[in-house]
Scaffold this active site. Structure first.
Site, short mmCIF file in Angstrom:
data_model
loop_
_atom_site.label_atom_id
_atom_site.label_comp_id
_atom_site.label_asym_id
_atom_site.label_seq_id
_atom_site.Cartn_x
_atom_site.Cartn_y
_atom_site.Cartn_z
N LYS A 179 5.74 -0.12 39.62
CA LYS A 179 6.50 1.13 39.57
C LYS A 179 6.04 2.09 40.67
CE LYS A 179 6.94 0.94 34.50
NZ LYS A 179 6.75 1.74 33.27
N ARG B 149 1.62 -9.25 29.70
CA ARG B 149 1.50 -8.08 28.81
C ARG B 149 0.05 -7.85 28.41
NH1 ARG B 149 6.03 -4.72 28.22
NH2 ARG B 149 4.84 -3.87 26.49
N THR C 38 0.98 0.47 26.43
CA THR C 38 1.92 1.30 27.20
C THR C 38 1.28 2.61 27.67
OG1 THR C 38 3.76 0.39 25.93
CG2 THR C 38 4.17 2.46 27.07
N ASN D 51 2.44 4.33 34.17
CA ASN D 51 1.56 3.22 33.76
C ASN D 51 1.64 2.03 34.70
OD1 ASN D 51 4.06 2.34 33.00
ND2 ASN D 51 3.65 2.34 30.81
N HIS E 193 5.82 -2.44 35.15
CA HIS E 193 6.72 -2.90 34.08
C HIS E 193 6.58 -4.41 33.97
CE1 HIS E 193 10.17 -3.99 31.69
NE2 HIS E 193 10.36 -4.96 32.58
P1 ADP Z 1 6.31 -0.95 28.03
O1 ADP Z 1 6.54 -0.57 29.48
O2 ADP Z 1 4.85 -1.06 27.72
O3 ADP Z 1 7.11 -2.15 27.61
P2 ADP Z 1 8.28 0.66 26.61
O4 ADP Z 1 9.25 -0.45 26.84
O5 ADP Z 1 8.11 1.16 25.22
O6 ADP Z 1 6.82 0.30 27.17
O7 ADP Z 1 8.69 1.91 27.50
C1 ADP Z 1 9.16 1.76 28.82
C2 ADP Z 1 8.47 2.77 29.71
O8 ADP Z 1 8.89 4.08 29.33
C3 ADP Z 1 6.96 2.82 29.61
O9 ADP Z 1 6.32 1.84 30.42
C4 ADP Z 1 6.65 4.22 30.05
O10 ADP Z 1 6.65 4.34 31.47
C5 ADP Z 1 7.83 5.01 29.51
N1 ADP Z 1 7.58 5.57 28.17
C6 ADP Z 1 7.52 4.91 27.00
N2 ADP Z 1 7.29 5.74 25.98
C7 ADP Z 1 7.20 6.98 26.52
C8 ADP Z 1 6.96 8.28 26.00
N3 ADP Z 1 6.77 8.47 24.70
N4 ADP Z 1 6.94 9.32 26.86
C9 ADP Z 1 7.14 9.14 28.18
N5 ADP Z 1 7.37 7.94 28.74
C10 ADP Z 1 7.40 6.87 27.93
MG MG Z 2 9.17 -2.47 27.35
#
Ligand code: ADP
Ligand code: MG
Length: 199
Positions: free
Chosen positions: A15, A125, A131, A162, A165
């Site tokens: 990202k 993962r 996350t 983070n 993705h």
């Molecule tokens: P992951 O990337 O770990 O699969 P998710 O699919 O739940 O996590 O969310 C997608 C992305 O959205 C996250 O990687 C993060 O950048 C952002 N995100 C998720 N939850 C939040 C939140 N509560 N506030 C702000 N950004 C969020």
């Molecule tokens: Mg996700």
């Protein structure tokens, strides 16, 4: 397409925070070292259309979950979602976060790749960690390179930074990979470690 856990593919996107901080190479190296094979890679500007398809609003459960994560985090720090964002509804909060996320993915070019290997989805993962970087264990990519939380992110009305993705499941990977890569841009070759690690 029949799924073979020994030869799984997953979508990984470095990202904007990874690209802008110049840690792309270090992150890619970790994937290579564990034995994952890069079978496709490109740098691109994410269009709004691609970001919207990649994070589909129709995945209501996922959208709601993002809202829930924020609510939980807010409760922990005594913050009122209603005061800050005008709603406590997890779906509404989730939709708002999704908009931040779509904007965020367009802040700089990203590096997208397809990684292949045994249990690639689960393995990547595990390497990413939680996350929320604050909750990601040391040794994981998110845990080692960042400290972001919903508290910090949502205070500034932005998505959590983070770094990476990765497809959450094999089904997600099968949906996501064709959005980012044409079939003709996914390659097939054998890495020397495969003999030592798999036979
Ligand atoms: P992951 O990337 O770990 O699969 P998710 O699919 O739940 O996590 O969310 C997608 C992305 O959205 C996250 O990687 C993060 O950048 C952002 N995100 C998720 N939850 C939040 C939140 N509560 N506030 C702000 N950004 C969020
Ligand atoms: Mg996700």
């Amino acid at each position: 397409m029949k799924h073979d856990p020994a030869k799984e593919q997953t979508l990984v996107v470095l990202k904007p925070d990874a690209v802008l901080r110049g840690v792309s190479g270090e992150i890619i190296t970790r994937f290579e070292k564990v034995g994952l094979k890069i079978v496709a890679m490109r740098m691109l500007d994410v269009t709004k259309e691609l970001a919207e398809k990649h994070y589909p609003v129709s995945r209501e459960e996922w959208v709601r979950m993002m809202g829930e994560k924020t609510l939980e985090n807010y409760e922990k720090y005594g913050i009122s979602a209603k005061e800050r964002h005008g709603t406590e509804d997890t779906l509404e909060l989730g939709k708002m976060i999704r908009e931040w996320l779509i904007e965020y993915m367009q802040e700089s070019p990203v590096i997208a790749m397809v990684l292949e290997g045994p249990h690639a989805c689960e393995l990547v993962r595990k390497m990413l960690g939680h996350t929320l970087p604050l909750l990601a264990a040391p040794g994981t990519i998110r845990g080692d390179y960042a400290y972001d939380s919903s508290y910090l992110a949502n205070k500034s009305a932005r998505a959590i930074k983070n770094l990476v993705h990765a497809s959450g499941t094999v089904e997600e990977a099968m949906y996501e990979i064709p959005l980012w890569f044409d079939k003709s841009h996914i390659f097939s070759y054998t890495r020397v470690e495969e003999k030592v690690m798999q036979e």
